[in-house]
Design a protein around this motif. Structure first.
Motif, short mmCIF file in Angstrom:
data_model
loop_
_atom_site.label_atom_id
_atom_site.label_comp_id
_atom_site.label_asym_id
_atom_site.label_seq_id
_atom_site.Cartn_x
_atom_site.Cartn_y
_atom_site.Cartn_z
N SER A 139 0.85 -1.19 0.00
CA SER A 139 0.00 0.00 0.00
C SER A 139 0.88 1.24 0.00
O SER A 139 2.01 1.21 0.48
CB SER A 139 -0.89 0.02 1.25
N TRP A 140 0.33 2.34 -0.52
CA TRP A 140 1.05 3.61 -0.50
C TRP A 140 0.19 4.66 0.17
O TRP A 140 -1.04 4.56 0.16
CB TRP A 140 1.47 4.05 -1.91
N ILE A 141 0.87 5.64 0.80
CA ILE A 141 0.18 6.76 1.42
C ILE A 141 0.88 8.06 1.05
O ILE A 141 2.08 8.07 0.74
CB ILE A 141 0.10 6.64 2.96
N MET A 142 0.11 9.15 1.07
CA MET A 142 0.65 10.50 0.86
C MET A 142 -0.01 11.42 1.87
O MET A 142 -1.21 11.33 2.13
CB MET A 142 0.33 11.03 -0.54
N TYR A 143 0.78 12.33 2.40
CA TYR A 143 0.30 13.30 3.38
C TYR A 143 -0.41 14.45 2.66
O TYR A 143 -0.13 14.73 1.49
CB TYR A 143 1.47 13.80 4.22
N PRO A 144 -1.30 15.16 3.35
CA PRO A 144 -2.05 16.26 2.72
C PRO A 144 -1.17 17.35 2.11
O PRO A 144 -1.55 17.95 1.12
CB PRO A 144 -2.90 16.82 3.87
N ASP A 145 0.03 17.59 2.68
CA ASP A 145 0.91 18.63 2.14
C ASP A 145 1.82 18.12 1.02
O ASP A 145 2.65 18.85 0.50
CB ASP A 145 1.74 19.28 3.24
N SER A 146 1.68 16.86 0.65
CA SER A 146 2.45 16.19 -0.41
C SER A 146 3.94 16.09 -0.10
O SER A 146 4.73 15.72 -0.96
CB SER A 146 2.26 16.87 -1.77
N GLN A 147 4.32 16.37 1.14
CA GLN A 147 5.72 16.21 1.55
C GLN A 147 5.93 14.81 2.11
O GLN A 147 4.99 14.18 2.60
CB GLN A 147 6.09 17.27 2.61
N LEU A 148 7.14 14.33 2.04
CA LEU A 148 7.47 13.01 2.59
C LEU A 148 7.30 13.07 4.10
O LEU A 148 7.79 14.00 4.75
CB LEU A 148 8.90 12.62 2.22
N GLY A 149 6.60 12.12 4.65
CA GLY A 149 6.39 12.08 6.10
C GLY A 149 7.64 11.56 6.81
O GLY A 149 8.50 10.93 6.21
N GLY A 150 7.72 11.83 8.07
CA GLY A 150 8.81 11.31 8.88
C GLY A 150 8.46 9.94 9.43
O GLY A 150 7.31 9.51 9.40
N ILE A 151 9.45 9.26 9.97
CA ILE A 151 9.24 7.89 10.43
C ILE A 151 8.21 7.82 11.55
O ILE A 151 7.40 6.90 11.59
CB ILE A 151 10.56 7.21 10.84
N GLU A 152 8.18 8.81 12.45
CA GLU A 152 7.20 8.77 13.54
C GLU A 152 5.78 8.81 13.00
O GLU A 152 4.92 8.06 13.44
CB GLU A 152 7.42 9.92 14.54
N ALA A 153 5.52 9.70 12.06
CA ALA A 153 4.18 9.79 11.46
C ALA A 153 3.88 8.54 10.64
O ALA A 153 2.75 8.02 10.68
CB ALA A 153 4.07 11.04 10.60
N ASP A 154 4.87 8.05 9.89
CA ASP A 154 4.66 6.84 9.09
C ASP A 154 4.34 5.63 9.97
O ASP A 154 3.56 4.76 9.57
CB ASP A 154 5.89 6.53 8.24
N LEU A 155 4.93 5.57 11.15
CA LEU A 155 4.70 4.43 12.05
C LEU A 155 3.24 4.35 12.50
O LEU A 155 2.73 3.25 12.72
CB LEU A 155 5.62 4.50 13.26
N VAL A 156 2.58 5.49 12.60
CA VAL A 156 1.15 5.48 12.93
C VAL A 156 0.37 4.72 11.85
O VAL A 156 -0.47 3.87 12.15
CB VAL A 156 0.61 6.92 13.07
N TRP A 157 0.69 5.02 10.58
CA TRP A 157 0.01 4.35 9.48
C TRP A 157 0.45 2.90 9.33
O TRP A 157 -0.35 2.03 8.99
CB TRP A 157 0.20 5.13 8.17
#
Length: 176
Positions: A109-127
């Motif tokens: 699966s792929w995800i993108m943040y609302p600001d289209s910037q690459l997320g950090g590992i902490e935020a990615d870990l939530v997903w």
């Protein structure tokens, strides 16, 4: 039957095609068609986006040939980046099986943040955790966070393996 069919139709007791992603996979090669889809999605900033990745594993490389959106943003089934409309996913799997020259199956699966910037590992870990909870992410289905980083298309791919988190190298392949 593809893994998408097994997942969204609940036919887990039926034979599933052989795994296309392997625990030995160490890197991800994103091919031009998938790259083009992901770049187009980056232009739709302002909301979360996500979807499925289709490809195959060869040796220690996971080849991502197609990136399917999760459905249409206004559909009730697409309220978070990891909610995929089953009808849309099944249609993609059927179309790819009929039209693709190489065998492809759902590999992540792929995800993108609302600001289209690459997320950090902490935020990615939530997903990643959310994906593991719903079985969208496991040792055979990675999670790839995609976005702009310093003005360049970038991605980080994650896969849980034996209770540990593996980060896989992502390479964007040029058009042939």
């Amino acid at each position: 039957m593809s893994r998408v069919h097994a997942r969204f139709l609940g036919l887990l007791a039926q034979p599933v095609s052989p795994p296309v992603n392997s625990p030995l996979t160490r890197s991800v090669h994103v091919h031009q068609r998938a790259r083009a889809t992901l770049q187009a999605q980056l232009a739709a900033s302002g909301r979360w986006r996500g979807g499925l990745l289709f490809g195959h594993a060869e040796d220690d490389v996971l080849h991502v040939h197609f990136a399917a959106p999760q459905g249409y943003a206004w559909w009730p089934t697409c309220q978070t980046p990891l909610q995929v409309d089953p009808h849309y996913a099944l249609g993609w799997a059927d179309a790819l099986a009929a039209a693709s020259e190489q065998p492809v199956d759902w590999v992540g699966s792929w995800i993108m943040y609302p600001d289209s910037q690459l997320g950090g590992i902490e935020a990615d870990l939530v997903w990643l955790h959310a994906g593991r909870t719903t079985a969208l992410v496991d040792d055979l289905h990675l999670l790839m966070s995609v976005g702009w980083s310093d003005g360049r298309l970038s991605a980080t791919a994650y896969r849980p393996m034996d209770g540990e988190l593996e980060t896989l190298e992502v390479e964007w392949l040029p058009a042939p």
